[in-house]
Scaffold this active site. Structure first.
Site, PDB file in Angstrom:
ATOM      1  N   GLN A  46       0.822  -1.216   0.000  1.00  4.75           N
ATOM      2  CA  GLN A  46       0.000   0.000   0.000  1.00  4.75           C
ATOM      3  C   GLN A  46       0.853   1.260   0.000  1.00  4.75           C
ATOM      4  O   GLN A  46       0.423   2.313   0.477  1.00  4.75           O
ATOM      5  CB  GLN A  46      -0.941  -0.010   1.210  1.00  4.75           C
ATOM      6  CG  GLN A  46      -2.124  -0.947   1.070  1.00  4.75           C
ATOM      7  CD  GLN A  46      -3.018  -0.544  -0.098  1.00  4.75           C
ATOM      8  OE1 GLN A  46      -3.069   0.604  -0.519  1.00  4.75           O
ATOM      9  NE2 GLN A  46      -3.727  -1.517  -0.643  1.00  4.75           N
ATOM     10  N   SER A  47       2.064   1.164  -0.519  1.00  2.94           N
ATOM     11  CA  SER A  47       2.976   2.301  -0.531  1.00  2.94           C
ATOM     12  C   SER A  47       2.386   3.515  -1.258  1.00  2.94           C
ATOM     13  O   SER A  47       2.037   3.436  -2.443  1.00  2.94           O
ATOM     14  CB  SER A  47       4.278   1.875  -1.218  1.00  2.94           C
ATOM     15  OG  SER A  47       5.053   3.004  -1.539  1.00  2.94           O
ATOM     16  N   ASN A  48       2.288   4.624  -0.533  1.00  2.99           N
ATOM     17  CA  ASN A  48       1.882   5.892  -1.165  1.00  2.99           C
ATOM     18  C   ASN A  48       2.970   6.367  -2.120  1.00  2.99           C
ATOM     19  O   ASN A  48       2.688   6.963  -3.154  1.00  2.99           O
ATOM     20  CB  ASN A  48       1.674   6.975  -0.100  1.00  2.99           C
ATOM     21  CG  ASN A  48       0.567   6.629   0.875  1.00  2.99           C
ATOM     22  OD1 ASN A  48      -0.573   6.403   0.475  1.00  2.99           O
ATOM     23  ND2 ASN A  48       0.898   6.563   2.158  1.00  2.99           N
TER      24      ASN A  48
END
Ligand code: PLP
Length: 327
Positions: free
Chosen positions: A72-74
């Protein structure tokens, strides 16, 4: 002193708003800088760093960008969005398995067509740096020049994103007739703190820059940030020096680890959302703002009058936590 050049993509300057209900409750002026408004697809803090990193990539002739992060890396999502905008290809190395029904940032990455290598968590933790280097070599053999951006774009070049933000804040202080004596941010890979620290250092520390780590320990990040800031000073050809102990990071709010959450942390996010109409995220800003809130109550910020918290974004990641909230 030479500041590297950058691309101009982010929606900035980002607004500064007063959190009036929280300020009243805590008897302290608490403001928020809306770096969650830097864009939509590239919203959050990473775009400020990517403006510098991707400028360097293009100058070097790269056509593909390789970077890494959690599922879920921004940062990964922002990188894909800006790379597509610039006509570059993206290859992401993500920690975890491919999802049948991706959510949040992963959904956005899939929609935007990023090439994704999914690595088992143990393999990722041990090997992601080598893996990215190998990808770069493989691309080179196909005649494609790739540029590696480290996790969170937190390195000497990416660090200028928040050096620049520090200058932006100073200009806003003039406009708003407010002096922020304290700036507070989340510490996830260190480049947001590092850039603010660099700006403050070069003016002989007019402000307090306080970080809250959301994983690992303050000592780990103090040494990481020391290296990042030194790398920026080297790029600038600047002789300034500082002590690792000048880096102020408050621990105790990282909880059970990176991207892991507990019910009371999600309750805090609901409380702030009810009070102010302000959405924090479970991985970064929710933990750090809880830290700030508690530490103001405990008196740690008694010497601060006007506190500015940087909202570094994270809304897209929030959606993947839906099942863990209690309503
Ligand atoms: C990456 C990230 C952070 C942490 O910033 P660093 O510069 O990596 O320390 C904070 N908040 C959000 C929403 C992020 O995506």
């Amino acid at each position: 002193m030479k500041i590297p050049s950058r691309l101009s993509i982010a929606n900035m300057p980002t607004p500064i708003q007063k959190l009036s209900h929280i300020s009243q409750l805590l008897h302290k002026n608490v403001y928020i800088k809306r770096d969650d408004y830097t864009g939509n697809e590239w919203s959050g803090n990473k775009i400020r760093k990517l403006e510098y990193a991707l400028n360097e990539a293009i100058q070097q002739g790269a056509t593909t960008v390789i970077t890494c992060g959690g599922l879920q890396s921004n940062h990964a999502r922002a990188t894909t969005a800006v790379a597509n905008h610039l006509g570059l290809k993206t290859h992401l190395v993500l920690r975890g398995a491919k999802q049948e029904h991706p959510q949040g940032n992963l959904l956005l990455n899939e929609i935007m067509g990023a090439q994704i290598s999914y690595l088992e968590p143990e393999i990722f933790n041990r090997d992601y740096l080598n893996y990215m280097e190998q990808l770069k070599t493989d691309y080179a053999q196909k005649g494609i020049q790739a540029y590696i951006i480290p996790i969170g774009a937190s390195n000497g070049i990416g660090n200028f994103g928040y050096y620049n933000c520090f200058q932006e804040i100073k200009a806003q202080e003039e406009d708003l007739s407010i002096q922020f004596d304290t700036i507070v941010t989340t510490v996830g890979s260190g480049g947001t703190y590092g850039g603010l620290f660099l700006g403050n250092l070069l003016e002989n520390y007019p402000k307090k820059i306080v970080g809250f780590n959301i994983s690992s320990t303050p000592d780990y990040f103090k040494s990481e940030i020391t290296e990042i800031v030194k790398a920026s000073l080297a790029i600038m050809n600047c002789e300034a020096t500082f002590n690792t102990e000048d880096i102020q990071i408050i621990g105790g709010y990282e909880g059970i680890g990176y991207a892991l959450t507990q019910p009371f942390e999600l309750e805090f996010i609901k409380k702030i959302a009810s009070l102010e109409g302000l959405i924090l995220d479970p991985v970064y800003t929710g933990k750090a703002f809880r830290g700030l809130y508690n530490e103001i109550e405990k008196g740690t910020f008694d010497n601060s009058q006007n506190i500015l918290f940087i909202h570094t974004g994270g809304l897209s990641g929030l959606h993947s936590f839906s099942a863990q909230f209690n309503f």
